[in-house]
Design a protein around this motif. Structure first.
Motif, PDB file in Angstrom:
ATOM      1  N   GLN A  83      15.067  24.716  27.314  1.00  0.00           N
ATOM      2  CA  GLN A  83      14.081  25.346  26.430  1.00  0.00           C
ATOM      3  C   GLN A  83      12.991  24.494  26.240  1.00  0.00           C
ATOM      4  O   GLN A  83      11.827  24.931  26.136  1.00  0.00           O
ATOM      5  CB  GLN A  83      14.936  25.512  25.078  1.00  0.00           C
ATOM      6  CG  GLN A  83      15.961  26.698  24.700  1.00  0.00           C
ATOM      7  CD  GLN A  83      16.321  26.915  23.255  1.00  0.00           C
ATOM      8  OE1 GLN A  83      15.522  26.440  22.420  1.00  0.00           O
ATOM      9  NE2 GLN A  83      17.575  27.476  23.313  1.00  0.00           N
ATOM     10  N   ASP A  86      10.071  26.521  28.100  1.00  0.00           N
ATOM     11  CA  ASP A  86       9.591  27.506  27.210  1.00  0.00           C
ATOM     12  C   ASP A  86       8.874  27.024  26.074  1.00  0.00           C
ATOM     13  O   ASP A  86       7.791  27.743  25.758  1.00  0.00           O
ATOM     14  CB  ASP A  86      10.831  28.557  26.599  1.00  0.00           C
ATOM     15  CG  ASP A  86      11.310  29.241  27.883  1.00  0.00           C
ATOM     16  OD1 ASP A  86      10.835  29.413  28.688  1.00  0.00           O
ATOM     17  OD2 ASP A  86      12.690  29.608  27.726  1.00  0.00           O
ATOM     18  N   LEU A  90       4.843  27.947  25.217  1.00  0.00           N
ATOM     19  CA  LEU A  90       4.713  28.753  23.883  1.00  0.00           C
ATOM     20  C   LEU A  90       3.550  27.732  23.411  1.00  0.00           C
ATOM     21  O   LEU A  90       2.563  28.385  22.939  1.00  0.00           O
ATOM     22  CB  LEU A  90       5.864  28.483  22.873  1.00  0.00           C
ATOM     23  CG  LEU A  90       5.785  29.402  21.697  1.00  0.00           C
ATOM     24  CD1 LEU A  90       5.919  30.927  22.231  1.00  0.00           C
ATOM     25  CD2 LEU A  90       6.995  29.029  20.786  1.00  0.00           C
ATOM     26  N   ARG A  93       0.343  28.491  25.273  1.00  0.00           N
ATOM     27  CA  ARG A  93      -0.247  29.802  25.089  1.00  0.00           C
ATOM     28  C   ARG A  93      -0.799  30.021  23.736  1.00  0.00           C
ATOM     29  O   ARG A  93      -1.846  30.801  23.613  1.00  0.00           O
ATOM     30  CB  ARG A  93       0.954  30.818  25.360  1.00  0.00           C
ATOM     31  CG  ARG A  93       0.414  32.506  24.971  1.00  0.00           C
ATOM     32  CD  ARG A  93       1.853  33.177  25.367  1.00  0.00           C
ATOM     33  NE  ARG A  93       1.565  34.660  25.041  1.00  0.00           N
ATOM     34  CZ  ARG A  93       2.336  35.481  24.989  1.00  0.00           C
ATOM     35  NH1 ARG A  93       3.554  35.287  25.280  1.00  0.00           N
ATOM     36  NH2 ARG A  93       1.854  36.701  24.643  1.00  0.00           N
ATOM     37  N   GLN A 184      15.936  31.459  21.588  1.00  0.00           N
ATOM     38  CA  GLN A 184      15.149  31.224  22.844  1.00  0.00           C
ATOM     39  C   GLN A 184      13.505  31.330  21.975  1.00  0.00           C
ATOM     40  O   GLN A 184      13.350  32.155  21.338  1.00  0.00           O
ATOM     41  CB  GLN A 184      15.261  32.005  24.047  1.00  0.00           C
ATOM     42  CG  GLN A 184      16.452  31.882  24.482  1.00  0.00           C
ATOM     43  CD  GLN A 184      16.693  30.586  25.560  1.00  0.00           C
ATOM     44  OE1 GLN A 184      15.655  30.040  25.594  1.00  0.00           O
ATOM     45  NE2 GLN A 184      17.882  30.257  25.609  1.00  0.00           N
ATOM     46  N   ASN A 186      11.030  32.696  23.657  1.00  0.00           N
ATOM     47  CA  ASN A 186      10.567  33.835  23.735  1.00  0.00           C
ATOM     48  C   ASN A 186      11.204  35.244  22.994  1.00  0.00           C
ATOM     49  O   ASN A 186      11.442  36.257  23.179  1.00  0.00           O
ATOM     50  CB  ASN A 186      10.442  34.130  25.198  1.00  0.00           C
ATOM     51  CG  ASN A 186      11.905  34.058  25.858  1.00  0.00           C
ATOM     52  OD1 ASN A 186      12.759  33.824  25.296  1.00  0.00           O
ATOM     53  ND2 ASN A 186      11.952  34.292  27.350  1.00  0.00           N
ATOM     54  N   ASN A 187      12.415  34.664  22.134  1.00  0.00           N
ATOM     55  CA  ASN A 187      13.117  36.004  21.359  1.00  0.00           C
ATOM     56  C   ASN A 187      12.112  36.585  20.419  1.00  0.00           C
ATOM     57  O   ASN A 187      11.197  36.031  19.702  1.00  0.00           O
ATOM     58  CB  ASN A 187      14.153  35.102  20.408  1.00  0.00           C
ATOM     59  CG  ASN A 187      14.854  35.960  19.741  1.00  0.00           C
ATOM     60  OD1 ASN A 187      14.460  36.392  18.589  1.00  0.00           O
ATOM     61  ND2 ASN A 187      15.923  36.139  20.030  1.00  0.00           N
ATOM     62  N   LEU A 191       9.267  35.264  17.926  1.00  0.00           N
ATOM     63  CA  LEU A 191       7.696  35.797  18.111  1.00  0.00           C
ATOM     64  C   LEU A 191       7.302  36.604  16.910  1.00  0.00           C
ATOM     65  O   LEU A 191       6.066  36.212  16.738  1.00  0.00           O
ATOM     66  CB  LEU A 191       7.799  36.390  19.587  1.00  0.00           C
ATOM     67  CG  LEU A 191       8.073  35.323  20.775  1.00  0.00           C
ATOM     68  CD1 LEU A 191       7.907  36.175  22.049  1.00  0.00           C
ATOM     69  CD2 LEU A 191       7.124  34.147  20.804  1.00  0.00           C
TER      70      LEU A 191
END
Length: 202
Positions: A83, A86, A90, A93, A184, A186-187, A191
Motif C-alpha cells: 500500500q 498507492d 495518492l 495526485r 486500499q 484507491n477504494n 476516495l
C-alpha cells in the motif's frame, strides 16, 4: 522653585498609547486570547511534535494546518506493505489540492517493523519511492501509544487493529473518518470521503 518630588508630569499622548499597549500585552486576558487564537489556527490533532524518520529532527505538525491529513501506521514486512505505493501515488495526485499523507512506522503488530529508523527510511525510499512525510517508529496502540493515535482512537472509537490503518482528518480537524487496514487507498468509499474533505474549505 525646586520640583515637587511627588509630582509626575503627564505623559505625552504617544507615551500614553505605548503604556496602554504594554499593559494590554502583559494582561492575562490578552495572553489567553492569543493562545486561544493560536490553538484555533492549529487543530488539537496537530498540536504535537514528532521526529522526522530520515534524520530524527523534531517536526511541528501545526505546519500542516488547513490541509486534509491521511494518518497511517505502517510496517515494512506486512501483507499490506504494498500500500506504500498507492499511498505515495495518492499523495502526489492530491497534494496540490491540499492532501498530506503522514506515515507512522510501528512494530506493534506481528513484529513486522523490527528495523531502525534509518533502515525503515531506506526501505521506504528505495522500494516504493516514498516522499510523503514519515516519522520515527512509535507505538500506535496501548498505554504507550503516541498522543496523536490516542486522540484519533478516542475521536473515532476505532484503534488500529493491524498495520496500515487509516485516519482521514478534515482541514479544520473537526471530522475524522477511520478506514481499516484492508481498505486500499484507491477504494471508492475511501476516495469518496477524501473528495468530500478536499472540497470543503477550512
Amino acid at each position: 522653585m525646586s520640583p515637587n518630588p511627588l509630582h509626575h508630569p503627564t505623559p505625552s499622548p504617544r507615551r500614553q498609547l505605548l503604556l496602554a499597549g504594554l499593559a494590554l500585552a502583559c494582561s492575562p486576558s490578552w495572553a489567553q486570547t492569543a493562545t486561544k487564537s493560536a490553538n484555533t489556527a492549529c487543530p488539537a490533532f496537530l498540536q504535537h511534535r514528532f521526529d522526522r524518520l530520515q534524520d530524527e529532527k523534531p517536526q511541528d505538525l501545526c505546519q500542516y494546518a488547513g490541509r486534509v491529513l491521511l494518518v497511517v501506521n505502517t510496517a515494512s514486512f506486512c501483507g499490506f506493505t504494498s500500500q506504500y505505493k498507492d499511498l505515495e501515488a495518492l499523495h502526489a495526485r492530491y497534494r496540490d489540492q491540499g492532501l498530506v499523507v503522514l506515515g507512522f512506522p510501528s512494530n506493534d503488530f506481528g513484529q513486522q517493523e523490527p528495523g531502525s529508523n534509518q533502515a525503515i527510511a531506506d526501505f521506504c525510499e528505495n522500494t516504493f519511492g516514498v516522499r510523503f512525510p514519515m516519522f520515527v517508529k512509535s507505538h500506535v496502540v496501548g498505554e504507550d501509544a503516541n498522543p496523536l493515535f490516542k486522540q484519533l482512537a478516542s475521536a473515532t472509537g476505532e484503534r488500529p487493529r493491524w498495520n496500515f490503518h487509516k485516519y482521514l482528518i478534515s482541514r479544520d480537524g473537526r471530522e475524522v473518518k477511520s478506514h481499516g487496514s484492508a481498505t486500499q487507498p484507491n477504494n471508492p468509499k475511501f476516495l469518496k470521503d477524501l473528495d468530500r474533505f478536499l472540497s470543503t474549505k477550512s
